[in-house]
Design a protein around this motif. Sequence first.
Motif, mmCIF file in Angstrom:
data_model
loop_
_atom_site.group_PDB
_atom_site.id
_atom_site.type_symbol
_atom_site.label_atom_id
_atom_site.label_comp_id
_atom_site.label_asym_id
_atom_site.label_seq_id
_atom_site.Cartn_x
_atom_site.Cartn_y
_atom_site.Cartn_z
ATOM 1 N N ALA A 1 24.382 -10.374 37.229
ATOM 2 C CA ALA A 1 23.950 -10.054 38.592
ATOM 3 C C ALA A 1 23.106 -8.781 38.598
ATOM 4 N N LYS A 2 21.896 -8.892 38.088
ATOM 5 C CA LYS A 2 20.975 -7.754 38.038
ATOM 6 C C LYS A 2 19.538 -8.275 38.053
ATOM 7 N N VAL B 1 29.860 -13.762 36.938
ATOM 8 C CA VAL B 1 28.644 -13.372 37.649
ATOM 9 C C VAL B 1 28.279 -11.911 37.414
ATOM 10 N N SER B 2 29.250 -11.048 37.302
ATOM 11 C CA SER B 2 28.937 -9.623 37.133
ATOM 12 C C SER B 2 28.160 -9.345 35.849
ATOM 13 N N PHE C 1 18.597 -12.492 36.986
ATOM 14 C CA PHE C 1 19.586 -13.347 37.647
ATOM 15 C C PHE C 1 19.153 -14.812 37.626
#
Length: 84
Positions: free
Chosen positions: A37-38, A33-34, A49
């Motif tokens: 995740a923007k 996810v990182s 995202f």
Amino acid sequence: MSQATQGKQSVITPTRVVIALCLFAPFVAMLWVSSYAKVEPTFVGVPFFYWYQMLWVVISTVLTMVAYKLWQRDQRARKGGASK
């Protein structure tokens, strides 16, 4: 060596490795996810995202179809090779 072990085909083949990668890639992409995740870059006003996840729906479909076709080809080759 007995004939049973000589005629036995390997369970791990390059085709099966490609199949596994096709099925595993979407899981890695969605669970990391990182990496997505923007908000930026946006695509027609949709934050990254969301459109990234929707893109992976299409990519996952294509990869699953490729894996299925490779699996069918692998099974046909194994059945054809076993009858000879």
